[in-house]
Design a protein around this motif. Structure first.
Motif, PDB file in Angstrom:
ATOM      1  N   THR A 172       0.851  -1.191   0.000  1.00 41.31           N
ATOM      2  CA  THR A 172       0.000   0.000   0.000  1.00 41.31           C
ATOM      3  C   THR A 172       0.884   1.237   0.000  1.00 41.31           C
ATOM      4  O   THR A 172       1.796   1.372   0.817  1.00 41.31           O
ATOM      5  N   LEU A 173       0.609   2.129  -0.958  1.00 43.02           N
ATOM      6  CA  LEU A 173       1.404   3.344  -1.136  1.00 43.02           C
ATOM      7  C   LEU A 173       0.531   4.567  -0.893  1.00 43.02           C
ATOM      8  O   LEU A 173      -0.630   4.599  -1.287  1.00 43.02           O
ATOM      9  N   ARG A 174       1.126   5.573  -0.278  1.00 41.37           N
ATOM     10  CA  ARG A 174       0.474   6.872  -0.174  1.00 41.37           C
ATOM     11  C   ARG A 174       1.124   7.768  -1.227  1.00 41.37           C
ATOM     12  O   ARG A 174       2.318   8.046  -1.157  1.00 41.37           O
ATOM     13  N   ALA A 176       1.200  11.320  -3.238  1.00 44.67           N
ATOM     14  CA  ALA A 176       0.810  12.728  -3.292  1.00 44.67           C
ATOM     15  C   ALA A 176       1.195  13.273  -4.666  1.00 44.67           C
ATOM     16  O   ALA A 176       2.365  13.201  -5.062  1.00 44.67           O
ATOM     17  N   GLU A 181      -3.773  13.681  -2.341  1.00 49.97           N
ATOM     18  CA  GLU A 181      -3.110  12.497  -1.793  1.00 49.97           C
ATOM     19  C   GLU A 181      -4.050  11.311  -1.920  1.00 49.97           C
ATOM     20  O   GLU A 181      -5.251  11.430  -1.662  1.00 49.97           O
ATOM     21  N   GLU A 182      -3.496  10.172  -2.308  1.00 53.38           N
ATOM     22  CA  GLU A 182      -4.327   9.006  -2.581  1.00 53.38           C
ATOM     23  C   GLU A 182      -3.622   7.745  -2.095  1.00 53.38           C
ATOM     24  O   GLU A 182      -2.410   7.610  -2.237  1.00 53.38           O
ATOM     25  N   LEU A 183      -4.383   6.824  -1.501  1.00 53.49           N
ATOM     26  CA  LEU A 183      -3.860   5.516  -1.150  1.00 53.49           C
ATOM     27  C   LEU A 183      -4.043   4.571  -2.331  1.00 53.49           C
ATOM     28  O   LEU A 183      -5.127   4.472  -2.896  1.00 53.49           O
ATOM     29  N   THR A 185      -2.874   0.526  -3.887  1.00 57.95           N
ATOM     30  CA  THR A 185      -2.209  -0.774  -3.725  1.00 57.95           C
ATOM     31  C   THR A 185      -2.066  -1.374  -5.120  1.00 57.95           C
ATOM     32  O   THR A 185      -2.737  -2.354  -5.476  1.00 57.95           O
ATOM     33  N   ILE A 255       5.908   9.443  -3.029  1.00 57.31           N
ATOM     34  CA  ILE A 255       5.365   8.151  -2.649  1.00 57.31           C
ATOM     35  C   ILE A 255       5.947   7.761  -1.303  1.00 57.31           C
ATOM     36  O   ILE A 255       7.177   7.768  -1.121  1.00 57.31           O
ATOM     37  N   THR A 256       5.090   7.425  -0.346  1.00 62.20           N
ATOM     38  CA  THR A 256       5.546   6.977   0.964  1.00 62.20           C
ATOM     39  C   THR A 256       4.915   5.634   1.289  1.00 62.20           C
ATOM     40  O   THR A 256       3.800   5.324   0.874  1.00 62.20           O
ATOM     41  N   THR A 257       5.647   4.834   2.042  1.00 61.19           N
ATOM     42  CA  THR A 257       5.150   3.534   2.486  1.00 61.19           C
ATOM     43  C   THR A 257       5.960   3.104   3.691  1.00 61.19           C
ATOM     44  O   THR A 257       6.991   3.697   4.017  1.00 61.19           O
ATOM     45  N   THR A 275      10.378   6.888   1.512  1.00 60.52           N
ATOM     46  CA  THR A 275       9.906   7.921   0.587  1.00 60.52           C
ATOM     47  C   THR A 275      10.624   7.857  -0.754  1.00 60.52           C
ATOM     48  O   THR A 275      11.837   7.688  -0.826  1.00 60.52           O
TER      49      THR A 275
END
Length: 293
Positions: A172-174, A176, A181-183, A185, A255-257, A275
């Motif tokens: 799952t990635l966050r 931006a 911002e969107e989640l 997968t 992208i953050t995870t 990140t």
């Protein structure tokens, strides 16, 4: 016109003596200088020195890794880069309409036009065709390892990819981008400057090297059956399967995870923690493109 031709003599399947590489170069470009790479990173050194010493054009003969080495030394310089493809996928060369045979590529470069193209950055490293996270990065890592002992090319890549489809577990990635911002997968998330990975596998058929934006392509984590049915469509220039891919345009993304994140730049695997920042530099590299392409 002051020109340098940089040749990686060990890339690709063909193996020739240095004289065999030099002869067709001098037939097409009698006054060109030639340099052969000797180690990883040497192409960058040669290109940087050439730019500093007043060369106006550099042709590079090699695979995607060698091309990337040369190109990153020429970003934001007036030096024009021409590609003589010798790799397994040759994604950027195919994108530019450059013939895959060495002698034919040299001939095409004789009448090439200089075009200012966009450049991407992933955590500060340049990429020129594609960068991505997800299954494609995992496959890139496996392909790089496989290439140390096995045969490179489309078929090994396809076999590794088919195997990964059944074993890969998306993260799952966050993400931006574009002020939101969107989640996600995704099976894979690609930032496409060019259209294809190579071997005519077109992940982003409408992407452009000169439009000042990425095609951000999300391949969604759908059923294996749907993926199997969709696979042939990625060799099409226009058609895309419904509910398998989603394409949006952006010039940057963060992208953050949790934990480590495997990604690739032009097929070369990388790993970061937490990140990944993607940015676009408009018209930052001059490429030599055959006329009529």
């Amino acid at each position: 016109m002051k020109m340098l031709v940089i040749i990686n003599p060990v890339s690709g399947k063909a193996r020739r003596e240095k004289a065999d590489w030099s002869a067709p170069v001098h037939i097409n470009f009698p006054h060109a200088d030639i340099a052969f790479t000797e180690r990883a990173g040497h192409a960058t050194e040669l290109a940087a020195a050439a730019a500093k010493n007043g060369y106006e054009q550099i042709l590079v003969a090699g695979g995607d890794g060698t091309i990337n080495e040369v190109a990153k030394a020429l970003v934001n310089t007036p030096v024009a880069l021409g590609i003589l493809p010798k790799g397994s996928g040759n994604g950027l060369a195919r994108e530019l309409g450059i013939p895959l045979r060495f002698e034919e590529a040299l001939t095409a470069m004789q009448k090439a036009q200089a075009v200012a193209c966009d450049v991407g950055q992933a955590n500060g490293e340049y990429f020129f065709n594609l960068a991505g996270v997800g299954i494609e990065a995992d496959i890139a890592h496996q392909f790089a390892e496989y290439g140390k002992t096995g045969q490179r090319g489309m078929w090994p890549y396809f076999k590794l990819g088919a195997k990964a489809v059944f074993s890969y577990r998306p993260k799952t990635l966050r993400v931006a981008y574009n002020g939101k911002e969107e989640l996600m997968t995704p099976l894979t998330l690609v930032f496409a400057n060019g259209t294809q990975y190579g071997s005519n596998f077109k992940i982003a058929p409408h992407a452009s090297l000169t439009d000042g934006q990425f095609d951000m392509v999300e391949v969604q984590n759908v059923s294996k059956c749907k993926l199997a049915l969709a696979a042939p469509t990625f060799f099409s220039k226009t058609f895309r399967p419904i509910e398998v891919t989603r394409t949006q345009h952006t010039t940057s993304a963060v992208i953050t995870t949790e934990g480590q994140l495997v990604y690739h730049i032009d097929g070369e695997p990388r790993v970061t923690t937490g990140t990944l920042t993607i940015t676009l530099l408009p018209h930052a590299l001059t490429l030599l493109i055959p006329q009529g392409k």
